[in-house]
Write a protein that holds these residues in place. Structure first.
Motif, PDB file in Angstrom:
ATOM      1  N   VAL A 201       0.464  -1.256   0.008  1.00 55.77           N
ATOM      2  CA  VAL A 201      -0.034  -0.065   0.109  1.00 55.77           C
ATOM      3  C   VAL A 201       0.938   0.868   0.127  1.00 55.77           C
ATOM      4  CG1 VAL A 201      -0.185  -0.189   2.167  1.00 55.77           C
ATOM      5  CG2 VAL A 201      -1.753   1.649   0.841  1.00 55.77           C
ATOM      6  N   THR A 202       1.700   1.596   0.441  1.00 53.47           N
ATOM      7  CA  THR A 202       2.905   2.599   0.686  1.00 53.47           C
ATOM      8  C   THR A 202       3.257   2.633  -0.781  1.00 53.47           C
ATOM      9  OG1 THR A 202       4.512   1.799   1.818  1.00 53.47           O
ATOM     10  CG2 THR A 202       2.871   2.632   3.038  1.00 53.47           C
ATOM     11  N   GLN A 204       1.903   1.230  -3.368  1.00 53.40           N
ATOM     12  CA  GLN A 204       0.898   1.988  -4.170  1.00 53.40           C
ATOM     13  C   GLN A 204       0.614   4.017  -3.744  1.00 53.40           C
ATOM     14  OE1 GLN A 204      -2.894  -0.087  -4.993  1.00 53.40           O
ATOM     15  NE2 GLN A 204      -3.543   1.870  -3.554  1.00 53.40           N
ATOM     16  N   ALA A 205       0.912   3.945  -2.995  1.00 51.94           N
ATOM     17  CA  ALA A 205       0.651   5.688  -3.020  1.00 51.94           C
ATOM     18  C   ALA A 205       1.853   5.827  -3.698  1.00 51.94           C
ATOM     19  CB  ALA A 205       0.078   6.013  -1.810  1.00 51.94           C
ATOM     20  N   GLN A 206       3.330   5.780  -3.585  1.00 51.19           N
ATOM     21  CA  GLN A 206       4.067   6.555  -4.317  1.00 51.19           C
ATOM     22  C   GLN A 206       3.374   5.834  -6.517  1.00 51.19           C
ATOM     23  OE1 GLN A 206       7.550   4.506  -2.997  1.00 51.19           O
ATOM     24  NE2 GLN A 206       7.518   5.435  -1.397  1.00 51.19           N
TER      25      GLN A 206
END
Lengths: 337, 332
Positions: A201-202, A204-206
């Protein structure tokens, strides 16, 4: 949302696209009359569950559908309404013209970047080759361009990372390389097929932040395929909801979430687990499962799972498709605004 | 009454090099993890890939041998067994009390066995008479909302969601004290995922299941868990009751994880934030707090001294030097 939604020129128009897989067990209608527009500088989200045809749509545009799939109807118009208009559906997939479009006008970002990358060559070799496929420059120039691309997608120390092999990179860095590959031919249309599904998820955010930045800077027409309503809400301007090979609803993103018009969209939105949920909150469910595309129900394909089915009508008749560019639902209950 | 108590669990893998295969380093996949699960409680273990959450679950099931630490399991009221050092022979009778629900409903069911036999197998292995088995299979199919006719069909006749129901029925056949579910809904479509989440909630209520729920999807976890333990590079960085953890995280990594999730609501657009950098390498974790290179609040102390998991308010544990002074943002 950005203002002036419809002022942007249409980069790619898909019209009544039909794709069929002819197999021993029978024909599978993977796409049945799909239409939508991709506009410069805007993001169209394509959302749906497995078997809805979202990936087949992407692969059809690039003319890389796997055998025995083939386009059996419709048009894929690049630069529609201009003197350069060309129907990609009518081109030979192996033709020079199509090869120039693939990567040169339309870039593809895969779910798993290793699909686009070879394990045997360095990242640099592969990007350099992609760059040279679409422009007539020397190897040294292409190397500089590759370093520049790696920097652009946020890879630290691109001068050294260019000589790394894909397996030496983390999943997030590999997806950045995948994006650099997609950008190598300087396309104005990007198709991202579940680009963050395999990522944490982190990360993905990037990657989503990167796609947003690239799109804004280059005014790219982005087609973002995902099963994740969160990604849709965060990233897109307009949304096409697909179910079993058809677009069942098309809407600006805010309207889609605020007032979904197709019973499938309504049910899907209520079924999404949320980080905002109350403790032990149950979800609304859709009965049954997505049927196999080879066993498509008659009439509206959603009718066996639909809470609002009209017996005798939805079971027999297919609701009309949504005209491209107009918000609406392909449902007998939908009243055009 | 706790069903499971894990303390100071470690699983290290040696890195060997050279002619003599000497140990030159260690991958600290799990590095001092402690938590408990009360009877009837679901604890979610969350974190990104490589954080060690699956390794923890495999150590509990003894699919992996822990390097050190203790796992105390209560198979029945009033009886506690320590699993880490337990000889294999003594482990076997305990297995029935601890069952697993797998991620992939396609590979976890034997394609050559009929569904009824798949569900009955654990009963058979544990000596339940044939007649009783039949009745129990029907009960279990009913429990997971599958028709009785399913028992004489093969797995391939069923969709992913139905197969997951079959897997759940098999896991519950022996009325286990603890169910370990590793990403049980992540391979399913959204519409089917919702059905299985609701089924798990029903089963938790009806059977008072105690469950370790290993998952990466923070949306799913919010629905099904009573408490959440967040892992980062082999260690637990925060434990709290679910709603509390989401609303008011006390560890910067929890805050970063929550901020990274795109909420299914365009009105909240732009609030999604990307924490910098990448997950640290468990073979070579940074000194001090493993999260400090990515932490926007890191101070000198975080680079030097490793924070211990401490109770900041009753029931809330966090391992951050600045836990008491930081005001972190949550969701909902």
């Amino acid at each position: 949302m950005r203002p002036t939604p419809m002022a942007e020129p249409i980069a790619l128009a898909v019209r009544d696209l039909a794709v069929r897989f002819e197999m021993e067990q029978g024909n599978v209608h993977a796409l049945e009359g799909v239409s939508f527009d991709l506009r410069a500088g805007r993001t169209l989200g394509i959302v749906g569950e497995s078997g809805c045809g979202k990936s087949v749509t992407a692969r059809s545009i690039l003319r890389i559908i796997d055998r025995p799939g083939r386009i059996t109807g419709g048009r894929i118009l690049l630069d529609p309404g201009t003197p350069q208009e060309v129907d990609l559906a009518a081109l030979d997939p192996e033709s020079a013209r199509m090869r120039a479009v693939r990567g040169g006008r339309v870039g593809l970002i895969f779910q798993e970047p290793m699909t686009a990358l070879s394990v045997h060559y360095t990242v640099g070799n592969q990007i350099i080759e992609a760059v040279r496929q679409h422009s007539d420059i020397s190897k040294a120039e292409a190397r500089n361009r590759a370093i520049e691309l790696l920097r652009e997608v946020g890879i630290p120390r691109p001068e050294t990372r260019i000589d790394a092999y894909p397996f030496e990179l983390s999943g997030g860095l590999r997806q950045r390389v995948g994006i650099a590959m997609a950008l190598a031919g300087d396309p104005d249309i990007l198709i991202a097929d579940e680009p963050t599904t395999a990522l944490d998820v982190t990360t993905q955010a990037q990657i989503l932040a990167l796609l947003r930045r690239l799109q804004a800077e280059k005014r790219i027409a982005l087609m973002l395929i995902t099963h994740d309503m969160g990604v849709i809400a965060e990233m897109t301007d307009e949304v096409a909801v697909m179910y079993l090979g058809r677009v069942v609803e098309y809407a600006p993103v805010a309207a889609l979430f605020a007032a979904p018009r197709h019973p499938y969209t309504r049910a899907l939105l209520r079924a999404v687990p949320s980080v905002l949920a109350a403790p032990r909150q149950r979800l609304a469910t859709i009965g049954g499962a997505v049927p196999h595309p080879g066993a498509r129900p008659a009439g509206c394909a959603f009718h066996p799972r639909c809470a609002e089915v009209i017996p005798g009508r939805c079971t027999a008749e297919m609701p009309p498709a949504i005209p491209p560019g107009i918000a609406g639902a392909s449902c007998f209950l939908d009243v055009p605004a | 009454m706790n069903v499971l108590e894990v303390s100071e669990l470690r699983k290290h893998y040696p890195i060997r090099a050279g002619l003599l295969r000497r140990e030159v380093g260690r991958v600290r996949a799990v590095d001092g993890v402690s938590f408990h699960i009360a009877a009837g409680e679901t604890l979610a273990l969350v974190g990104e890939s490589g954080c060690g959450k699956t390794t923890v679950s495999r150590c509990i099931l003894r699919a992996l041998r822990a390097t050190s630490g203790e796992i105390r399991f209560a198979p029945e009221d009033g009886r506690v067994v320590e699993l880490v050092g337990l000889p294999k022979r003594q482990l076997r009778p305990l297995r029935r009390h601890m069952q697993m629900i797998f991620q992939d409903p396609y590979s976890s069911l034997n394609p050559r066995m009929m569904v009824g036999d798949i569900i009955a197998e654990p009963l058979k292995v544990n000596g339940v008479p044939a007649a009783e088995r039949q009745a129990r299979v029907l009960e279990l199919l009913d429990l997971v909302q599958m028709p009785a006719s399913a028992r004489s069909r093969f797995p391939h006749a069923f969709s992913g969601g139905q197969r997951q129901r079959i897997g759940i029925a098999r896991a519950l056949a022996l009325q286990p004290r603890l169910v370990v579910a590793d990403e049980p809904v992540s391979a399913l479509d959204v519409s089917v995922q919702a059905q299985i989440i609701n089924l798990l909630l029903d089963l938790q209520d009806r059977l008072r299941l105690s469950m370790l729920f290993v998952a990466h999807d923070l949306g799913v976890v919010r629905h099904v868990s009573d408490r959440v333990a967040v892992m980062y590079v082999g260690r637990i960085v925060e434990v709290a009751p679910t709603a509390t953890l989401y609303r008011t995280p006390r560890h910067p990594y929890t805050e970063a994880l929550l901020a990274a999730v795109p909420a299914p609501d365009p009105a909240r657009r732009g609030r999604q934030l990307a924490v910098l950098g990448e997950v640290a390498d468990p073979a070579n974790p940074p000194p001090g707090c493993a999260f400090h290179p990515r932490c926007p609040y890191a101070v000198e102390r975080c680079r030097i001294e490793r924070p211990e998991l401490t109770e900041v308010t009753p029931g809330r544990w966090t391992s951050c030097h600045r836990a008491r002074e930081l005001e972190l943002a949550g969701v909902g």
